[in-house]
Design an enzyme around this catalytic site. Structure first.
Site, short mmCIF file in Angstrom:
data_model
loop_
_atom_site.label_atom_id
_atom_site.label_comp_id
_atom_site.label_asym_id
_atom_site.label_seq_id
_atom_site.Cartn_x
_atom_site.Cartn_y
_atom_site.Cartn_z
N LYS A 80 0.88 -1.17 0.00
CA LYS A 80 0.00 0.00 0.00
C LYS A 80 0.90 1.21 0.00
CE LYS A 80 -2.54 1.84 3.59
NZ LYS A 80 -3.71 2.08 4.43
N ARG A 123 -10.65 -1.81 6.94
CA ARG A 123 -9.74 -2.79 7.56
C ARG A 123 -9.34 -2.39 8.98
NH1 ARG A 123 -5.05 0.02 9.13
NH2 ARG A 123 -3.35 -0.14 7.64
N GLN A 151 -12.54 8.03 10.84
CA GLN A 151 -12.55 6.57 11.08
C GLN A 151 -13.66 6.13 12.04
OE1 GLN A 151 -10.27 4.62 9.54
NE2 GLN A 151 -9.18 6.37 8.69
N ASN A 172 -15.28 13.55 22.36
CA ASN A 172 -14.38 13.95 21.28
C ASN A 172 -13.77 15.31 21.57
OD1 ASN A 172 -13.18 13.29 18.75
ND2 ASN A 172 -14.38 14.93 17.81
N SER A 212 -6.12 11.38 16.92
CA SER A 212 -4.72 11.68 16.58
C SER A 212 -4.05 12.38 17.76
CB SER A 212 -4.66 12.52 15.31
OG SER A 212 -5.65 13.52 15.32
N GLY A 233 -5.87 4.67 17.43
CA GLY A 233 -5.37 5.91 16.83
C GLY A 233 -3.86 6.02 16.77
N THR A 234 -3.18 5.36 17.72
CA THR A 234 -1.73 5.54 17.82
C THR A 234 -1.00 4.66 16.81
OG1 THR A 234 -1.92 6.15 20.13
CG2 THR A 234 0.24 5.40 19.39
N LYS A 239 2.62 9.56 19.23
CA LYS A 239 1.18 9.60 19.49
C LYS A 239 0.86 8.78 20.74
CE LYS A 239 -0.90 10.19 14.90
NZ LYS A 239 -1.67 9.48 13.87
P1 NAD Z 1 -9.59 12.60 11.62
O1 NAD Z 1 -8.64 13.71 11.34
O2 NAD Z 1 -10.81 12.47 10.81
O3 NAD Z 1 -10.03 12.65 13.15
C1 NAD Z 1 -9.11 12.94 14.16
C2 NAD Z 1 -9.71 12.63 15.50
O4 NAD Z 1 -8.74 12.92 16.51
C3 NAD Z 1 -10.92 13.46 15.83
O5 NAD Z 1 -11.77 12.71 16.67
C4 NAD Z 1 -10.32 14.64 16.58
O6 NAD Z 1 -11.24 15.31 17.41
C5 NAD Z 1 -9.28 13.91 17.39
N1 NAD Z 1 -8.20 14.77 17.83
C6 NAD Z 1 -7.46 15.64 17.09
N2 NAD Z 1 -6.55 16.26 17.88
C7 NAD Z 1 -6.71 15.76 19.13
C8 NAD Z 1 -6.08 15.99 20.37
N3 NAD Z 1 -5.08 16.86 20.49
N4 NAD Z 1 -6.51 15.31 21.45
C9 NAD Z 1 -7.52 14.42 21.35
N5 NAD Z 1 -8.16 14.15 20.19
C10 NAD Z 1 -7.77 14.82 19.10
O7 NAD Z 1 -8.70 11.28 11.56
P2 NAD Z 1 -9.16 9.78 11.36
O8 NAD Z 1 -9.01 9.42 9.93
O9 NAD Z 1 -10.45 9.55 12.04
O10 NAD Z 1 -7.98 9.01 12.13
C11 NAD Z 1 -7.91 9.04 13.54
C12 NAD Z 1 -6.58 8.45 13.98
O11 NAD Z 1 -6.51 7.09 13.59
C13 NAD Z 1 -5.35 9.12 13.35
O12 NAD Z 1 -4.37 9.26 14.36
C14 NAD Z 1 -4.89 8.12 12.30
O13 NAD Z 1 -3.51 8.22 12.04
C15 NAD Z 1 -5.25 6.83 13.00
N6 NAD Z 1 -5.41 5.66 12.11
C16 NAD Z 1 -4.98 4.47 12.58
C17 NAD Z 1 -5.12 3.34 11.79
C18 NAD Z 1 -4.68 2.01 12.34
O14 NAD Z 1 -4.64 1.04 11.58
N7 NAD Z 1 -4.38 1.89 13.60
C19 NAD Z 1 -5.69 3.43 10.52
C20 NAD Z 1 -6.16 4.67 10.09
C21 NAD Z 1 -6.02 5.80 10.89
#
Ligand code: NAD
Length: 334
Positions: A80, A123, A151, A172, A212, A233-234, A239
């Site tokens: 990917k 996924r 997500q 949130n 994030s 998220g991490t 993170k």
């Molecule tokens: P998004 O930008 O749509 O949403 C971000 C989320 O994080 C929101 O809920 C926002 O309010 C919150 N946020 C932002 N800053 C913050 C802070 N300082 N403190 C607390 N919350 C905060 O992003 P997304 O696409 O929903 O992705 C969310 C996270 O998941 C990202 O960190 C992304 O990298 C991670 N992710 C992980 C995987 C995995 O396989 N583990 C896959 C995709 C995304």
């Protein structure tokens, strides 16, 4: 895939599966099975991820990279590629962009190009759903959602298929995003309540963190016995979503150990020497029955879902096969 399908694909050329087609054909149940199978194969060492490349390219503030691997059980080889372009939203595009490229493991020939944006969300949701299926208490009733971004709606839809949840509680960082998640809960017929983080932990039997954040949002002492937490998220160094001390009282599981201790939620507990790497269990071991999962209704379980390339390849391969079967792929000769 059968030999006749193989030769059909060869004669048609390289298949292209668009984002729209992925959304049409890739269901949550197919994603769940694909991700569960690949976690099982990783634990048997029949599937492995290659080193991840992730670079700030010095253009458009973009982070670009590759996640690659090979699943010998599923015969899936590929990568990917994509990343994060923070200015995309202003161009009417999503900030995260990715494409999955699949190769024939027998010949190395390019096989398929599959849109990766929707599949990444599916996924990732399948990953936490697999953790809930294998680790959450069977009588879990309240689902806690920390995060209401892109997500989160995928996470919610996948999670509620694993247990008979009766209510969703949510916190949130950006309150204005909460109505999007509330709307999905309403569609699913589940009462939804916006609460403080502490109140969320007091109520929830299962918690998904999908933010994030770069600092802990959940304190160790807020978590009640028997809770399952999926930290999703991490996925980058620095993170963090939960108190590192929580990992000292929880039984910790992960998709991949190498990522968990370097870019996953466990990076902080490991670097502070609060836990040992050997204490973290790959969830594939639980799926395969080679290691126990939850052993009591009072145990706290924590899944560190870091997101591995093999998950992307697994769902993209299913999408490519389904698109082929349903006549929804397009083809080109290379
Ligand atoms: P998004 O930008 O749509 O949403 C971000 C989320 O994080 C929101 O809920 C926002 O309010 C919150 N946020 C932002 N800053 C913050 C802070 N300082 N403190 C607390 N919350 C905060 O992003 P997304 O696409 O929903 O992705 C969310 C996270 O998941 C990202 O960190 C992304 O990298 C991670 N992710 C992980 C995987 C995995 O396989 N583990 C896959 C995709 C995304």
């Amino acid at each position: 895939m059968s030999n006749s399908q193989d030769s059909l694909q060869t004669s048609k050329g390289v298949s292209v599966v668009s984002e729209d087609v992925c959304q049409e054909i890739m269901g949550r149940s197919d994603a769940f099975t694909a991700v569960e199978n690949v976690f099982a194969a990783m634990a048997k060492n029949t599937a492995y991820n290659f080193d991840v490349i992730r670079e700030a390219i010095g253009h458009e503030d973009a982070l670009y990279g590759f996640k690659s691997g090979f699943d010998r059980d599923g015969m899936v080889l590929g990568l990917k590629s994509g990343g994060y372009w923070p200015g995309n939203m202003a161009k009417g595009l999503t900030n995260h962009q990715s494409t999955v490229i699949l190769f024939d493991p027998d010949t190395g020939k390019l096989k398929s190009l599959v849109g990766g944006n929707y599949l990444t969300a599916v996924r990732t949701a399948a990953s936490s759903a697999v953790s809930i299926a294998h680790l959450a208490r069977k009588d879990s009733k309240v689902l806690g959602m920390i995060g209401a971004g892109h997500q989160s709606t995928f996470q919610l839809r996948a999670a509620v298929e694993q247990r008979d949840f009766e209510k969703v509680v949510c916190w949130n960082f950006h309150p204005e995003q909460i109505p999007n998640l509330a709307a999905v809960a309403e569609e699913l017929g589940l009462p939804f309540e916006s609460v403080t983080r502490e109140e969320l932990c007091a109520q929830a039997d299962v918690i998904i963190t999908i933010t994030s954040a770069f600092e802990a949002l959940i304190e160790k002492d807020w978590i009640k016995p028997g809770t399952h937490i999926a930290c999703m998220g991490t996925d980058t160094k620095g993170k963090q979503e939960v108190d590192a001390q929580l990992l000292t009282v929880a039984k910790v599981f992960t998709d991949e150990l190498a990522q968990s201790i370097t870019i996953g939620e466990a990076q902080h507990a490991i670097s502070r020497k609060l836990i040992q790497q050997a204490e973290i269990v790959p969830i594939g071991e639980v799926i395969n029955g080679t290691k126990p999962g939850r052993t009591s209704d009072t145990e706290i379980t924590l899944f560190d879902g870091t997101g591995v390339g093999l998950q992307d390849l697994a769902v993209a391969s299913v999408a490519a096969d389904l698109a082929e079967e349903k006549g929804l792929a397009t083809y080109f000769q290379l």
